[in-house]
Motif scaffolding. Sequence first.
Motif, short mmCIF file in Angstrom:
data_model
loop_
_atom_site.label_atom_id
_atom_site.label_comp_id
_atom_site.label_asym_id
_atom_site.label_seq_id
_atom_site.Cartn_x
_atom_site.Cartn_y
_atom_site.Cartn_z
N VAL A 1 -16.62 23.80 -19.84
CA VAL A 1 -17.46 24.14 -18.58
C VAL A 1 -17.78 25.56 -18.57
N THR A 2 -16.77 26.54 -18.79
CA THR A 2 -17.09 27.92 -18.78
C THR A 2 -18.02 28.55 -19.65
N THR A 3 -18.05 27.87 -21.06
CA THR A 3 -18.87 28.31 -21.97
C THR A 3 -20.26 27.64 -21.70
N ARG A 4 -20.78 26.49 -21.14
CA ARG A 4 -21.79 25.97 -20.58
C ARG A 4 -22.52 27.10 -19.50
N LEU A 5 -21.57 27.40 -18.44
CA LEU A 5 -21.91 28.19 -17.44
C LEU A 5 -22.22 29.53 -17.80
N ARG B 1 -25.43 37.58 -18.12
CA ARG B 1 -26.32 38.80 -17.99
C ARG B 1 -26.13 39.57 -19.20
N PRO B 2 -26.85 40.49 -19.38
CA PRO B 2 -26.80 41.27 -20.80
C PRO B 2 -25.53 42.23 -20.62
N ARG C 1 -7.61 35.67 -25.28
CA ARG C 1 -7.49 35.39 -23.97
C ARG C 1 -8.83 35.99 -23.14
N ASP C 2 -8.83 37.59 -23.39
CA ASP C 2 -9.74 38.56 -22.96
C ASP C 2 -11.23 37.68 -23.28
N PHE C 3 -11.59 37.39 -24.48
CA PHE C 3 -12.71 36.88 -24.86
C PHE C 3 -13.02 35.61 -24.22
N HIS C 4 -12.21 34.69 -23.74
CA HIS C 4 -12.56 33.52 -22.95
C HIS C 4 -12.58 33.76 -21.61
N ALA C 5 -11.85 34.92 -20.98
CA ALA C 5 -12.09 35.13 -19.71
C ALA C 5 -13.41 35.54 -19.38
N ALA C 6 -13.74 36.53 -20.52
CA ALA C 6 -15.15 37.28 -20.31
C ALA C 6 -16.14 36.34 -20.07
N GLY D 1 -19.90 33.05 -16.40
CA GLY D 1 -20.35 31.76 -15.90
C GLY D 1 -20.55 31.74 -14.27
N ARG D 2 -20.02 32.90 -13.75
CA ARG D 2 -20.20 33.31 -12.34
C ARG D 2 -19.67 32.07 -11.22
#
Length: 235
Positions: free
Chosen positions: A101-105, A111-112, A142-147, A152-153
């Motif tokens: 879901v986070t990757t989809r969003l 944003r750039p 962890r930080d990669f997926h958190a970003a 995804g806002r």
Amino acid sequence: MDTESERDAQSARKRGSGVRIVYELLRDEIIDLSLPPGSPVDEVQLAERFGMSRTPIREALVRLAGEGLVENLPNRSTIVSNIDFVNLHTFFDAITLMYRVTTRLAGQYHRPADLADIRRHQARFVAAVAAEDALSMIAANRDFHAAIAVAGRNPYFTGLFLRLLDEGRRIFRLYYQSFDDRLPQEYATEHDGIIAAIAARDIDLCDRLARAHADQIVRQIQAFVARDQRQDIAL
């Protein structure tokens, strides 16, 4: 001559530094499984080990408890939190859903500046892989997926995902341990495909790649946890 307020400020800074040192060292030892699940955590022994009072020790343990790494028992003792292997499938269900879901969003709403942040964490991850530094791999991943989640806002999804990523750090430690901390290059670069899909705003591809990424990790951990370690002893 120092005023009382200046001495209080210096004392607070010193205590804060002590808390950070204890927290970071214990956190790394717990995540690295040097302190196994269920191990007792004794405040007196820690105070002696670090050469400081029990106050910063307690504050560090409060932080670790907030991250699910230690657990306070009814008898007021503290242990390293156990890993619930029986119900590990529930963690896998949740983490897989949040990857997707986070990757989809992120593919839809990034944003750039988000892409720059995601790529920066991926560069850290690749460097950690090259150094065979498992703790740095876990932190960078962890930080990669958190970003991605931030991109995804949806702050609710982000909060849940961060909780899963933090509570699952010891589980991810098993993942890297299964490769003897030498992660194959094909898995080190899986993130690059995810970044490309996000940048292209290809939401369906984001979903497929995130699901495949999660599936690969889950299969590897399951195989490692359930591996046959019996010895063939001639009698």
